[in-house]
Design a protein around this motif. Sequence first.
Motif, short mmCIF file in Angstrom:
data_model
loop_
_atom_site.label_atom_id
_atom_site.label_comp_id
_atom_site.label_asym_id
_atom_site.label_seq_id
_atom_site.Cartn_x
_atom_site.Cartn_y
_atom_site.Cartn_z
N ALA A 120 -71.66 59.65 -87.34
CA ALA A 120 -72.88 59.50 -86.54
C ALA A 120 -73.94 60.48 -87.00
N SER A 121 -75.19 60.07 -86.94
CA SER A 121 -76.30 60.96 -87.30
C SER A 121 -76.56 61.94 -86.14
N ASP A 122 -77.38 62.94 -86.41
CA ASP A 122 -77.66 63.97 -85.40
C ASP A 122 -78.39 63.41 -84.19
N ASN A 123 -79.16 62.35 -84.37
CA ASN A 123 -79.92 61.81 -83.24
C ASN A 123 -79.18 60.69 -82.50
N PHE A 124 -77.91 60.46 -82.83
CA PHE A 124 -77.11 59.47 -82.12
C PHE A 124 -76.54 60.11 -80.87
N LEU A 125 -76.94 59.63 -79.70
CA LEU A 125 -76.57 60.27 -78.43
C LEU A 125 -75.07 60.22 -78.20
N SER A 126 -74.54 61.32 -77.68
CA SER A 126 -73.11 61.39 -77.39
C SER A 126 -72.79 60.68 -76.08
N ALA A 127 -71.50 60.42 -75.86
CA ALA A 127 -71.07 59.76 -74.64
C ALA A 127 -71.47 60.56 -73.40
N GLU A 128 -71.38 61.85 -73.51
CA GLU A 128 -71.71 62.72 -72.37
C GLU A 128 -73.17 62.58 -71.97
N MET A 129 -74.04 62.34 -72.94
CA MET A 129 -75.47 62.28 -72.65
C MET A 129 -75.95 60.90 -72.20
N HIS A 130 -75.31 59.83 -72.67
CA HIS A 130 -75.88 58.51 -72.37
C HIS A 130 -75.08 57.68 -71.37
N THR A 131 -73.85 58.08 -71.00
CA THR A 131 -73.05 57.27 -70.08
C THR A 131 -73.49 57.46 -68.63
N GLN A 132 -73.78 56.34 -67.97
CA GLN A 132 -74.18 56.38 -66.56
C GLN A 132 -72.94 56.43 -65.67
N PRO A 133 -72.95 57.22 -64.60
CA PRO A 133 -71.79 57.28 -63.70
C PRO A 133 -71.62 55.94 -62.95
N ASN A 134 -70.39 55.61 -62.63
CA ASN A 134 -70.08 54.41 -61.85
C ASN A 134 -70.65 53.13 -62.47
N ARG A 135 -70.58 53.05 -63.78
CA ARG A 135 -70.99 51.84 -64.49
C ARG A 135 -69.89 51.51 -65.50
N TYR A 136 -69.21 50.40 -65.29
CA TYR A 136 -68.03 50.07 -66.08
C TYR A 136 -68.18 48.70 -66.76
N LEU A 137 -67.70 48.62 -67.99
CA LEU A 137 -67.71 47.36 -68.73
C LEU A 137 -66.27 46.95 -69.02
N LEU A 138 -65.92 45.75 -68.59
CA LEU A 138 -64.60 45.19 -68.87
C LEU A 138 -64.76 44.04 -69.87
N ILE A 139 -63.83 43.97 -70.81
CA ILE A 139 -63.91 42.96 -71.87
C ILE A 139 -62.60 42.18 -71.91
N ALA A 140 -62.72 40.84 -71.94
CA ALA A 140 -61.56 39.97 -72.15
C ALA A 140 -61.74 39.30 -73.51
N THR A 141 -60.91 39.67 -74.47
CA THR A 141 -61.06 39.15 -75.82
C THR A 141 -60.52 37.72 -75.92
N SER A 142 -60.74 37.09 -77.08
CA SER A 142 -60.36 35.70 -77.25
C SER A 142 -59.78 35.48 -78.63
N GLY A 143 -58.77 34.59 -78.71
CA GLY A 143 -58.24 34.19 -80.00
C GLY A 143 -57.00 34.93 -80.43
N GLY A 144 -56.77 34.91 -81.75
CA GLY A 144 -55.62 35.60 -82.33
C GLY A 144 -55.94 37.05 -82.61
N LEU A 145 -55.00 37.75 -83.25
CA LEU A 145 -55.11 39.19 -83.45
C LEU A 145 -56.44 39.61 -84.07
N ASN A 146 -56.82 38.99 -85.16
CA ASN A 146 -58.01 39.45 -85.89
C ASN A 146 -59.30 39.02 -85.22
N GLN A 147 -59.27 37.89 -84.56
CA GLN A 147 -60.43 37.48 -83.76
C GLN A 147 -60.62 38.44 -82.60
N GLN A 148 -59.52 38.86 -81.98
CA GLN A 148 -59.60 39.82 -80.89
C GLN A 148 -60.05 41.20 -81.41
N ARG A 149 -59.66 41.52 -82.62
CA ARG A 149 -60.07 42.80 -83.18
C ARG A 149 -61.59 42.89 -83.31
#
Length: 568
Positions: A120-149
């Motif tokens: 990451a470059s120096d101006n790429f924000l870290s998780a601590e700086m950009h993550t909003q509290p109480n905001r969650y993303l859930l992901i359900a993948t699709s397909g076989g192993l490599n498609q899910q990857r």
Amino acid sequence: MSMMKKKKHRDELIGVQILQGLIFRHHRRRRRFHHLLPLLSAVTGCLLLLFAILLFLSPPISNHSGRHLLTLNTSFNNGVEVRMNVEKENVFRVPMSEGRLSLALWTSNQSNFFYGCSNASDNFLSAEMHTQPNRYLLIATSGGLNQQRTGIVDAVVAAYILNATLVVPKLDQKSFWKDASNFSEIFDVDWFMRYLSKDVKIIKQLPEKAGKVITTRAPRKCNQKCYETRILPIFYKKSVQAVQLTKFDYRLSNRLDVGLQKLRCRVNYHALRFTDPILDMGMKLVERMRMKSKHYVALHLRFEPDMLAFSGCYYGGGVKEMKELGAIRKRWKTLHTKNPEKERRHGKCPLSPEEVGLMLRALGFGNDVHIYVASGEVYGGEETLAPLKTLFPNFHTKETLASKEELAVFSSYSSRMAALDFIVCDESDVFFANNNGNMAKLLAGKRRYFGHKPTIRPNAKKLYRLFLDHDNMKWEEFASHVRTFQVGFMGEPNEVKPGRGEFHEHPLPCICEKPEARAIKDSTFQSRALINNGEVNDDGLSEDEKDLSETEYAEDVNSIRVGEIISD
């Protein structure tokens, strides 16, 4: 005197009567022949019609896509004689060893001038700086192993764009492959979370007090602005703290800013690591290949019944093949009818095992080369594989390298079996991708990132005509054409123009050049354009189906056996 005249007259009369009798019998025979003529004509016509029907139903003498058996004959200059048409004077003779095999085939030209770079470059924000509290993303993948990857990789980037905490993605356990494995049974989940901790906050489960969860689906090829305008506003609704995105494969754009592309590479090439049992078994297979030979070629064959049915291609198997593949095609309710010749002409048909073998021999790989084949159930079985095994008798699979007992803990899970193939193919000296599906793209990208290890992808558009006519030419001419057509399709640096190509296959923002590389870039493109008549392999994205070829076709399938696609 009168007696003599009477006798003469009687003789003349008798002669006239005899002549009249002959003429009468001749006319009678002609009348009989005329009566028989219609019958003879009818019989002749029936015979001609029967002959025409037999000619129509019989297979052609030479069919470029038909399955031909190789005939060995080592008396011809210690070579293998392949009789594709016994009536031809110029027999297509395949040598046991092409005689061109050199170190260059096992390594990539100019690869020393390039290296993977995804920090990451120096101006790429870290998780601590950009993550909003109480905001969650859930992901359900699709397909076989490599498609899910691909979905897992893009899920991390989507969470970063949305300033959300990512819940460890769920793997597809229902459709198509019916593999009950979860994320932690395929990938080292603790390593995944720890490695990415500076970029994105990741948790294993959604907190019980997370509030309302909204389920939706992101559009395909959704870019950063798309996520910010279509997904982000959902979090601002009353009581909503979590958003779940379903069928998450190729839901992120190919083109993002460099910082996000590098994050993709950190996920794919560093954070996603298989579990120890999978890694250990995979490396055992690699070691056993190395014990057999210093170098080996890995081949992702992709000649399973489902793949051929979905492609709409035809391989010369007659009515039987058309019925069998047609029945499989009905499993995809939305799949439109395809023209087999058009698909092959456009380079969308996997090569047959025989064509793969001929191509490898033309590139310089002799019959002493060891080949690892990653494949599920091959259409046509051993009969289809016979020509490839004749050309390359050192033929291996995970089933031939390991015992049933060793594979028992993996064999019931298609994703774990596919992971073993992924490892052996990734570690190979040369990887041959017989189609441009998910596994092929991911491996091609990873091999480019880690030193541009040779990755062969058939230039199917050019090779189409060559395989069509190859039994009409000498071997030397055929091999020369193969080598010419494959320039730009061997995994070398700069095979695509900047900004073109599918990202997982060509992660150009994550590959840095040493100063010496810039001097050779322009000349590389110029020489490639000349060799291919001005047609540079830009691998562009003018057709979405190019990178959807193995991503959507499984979504409507409910009844395919697990073993049919074991290496997607």
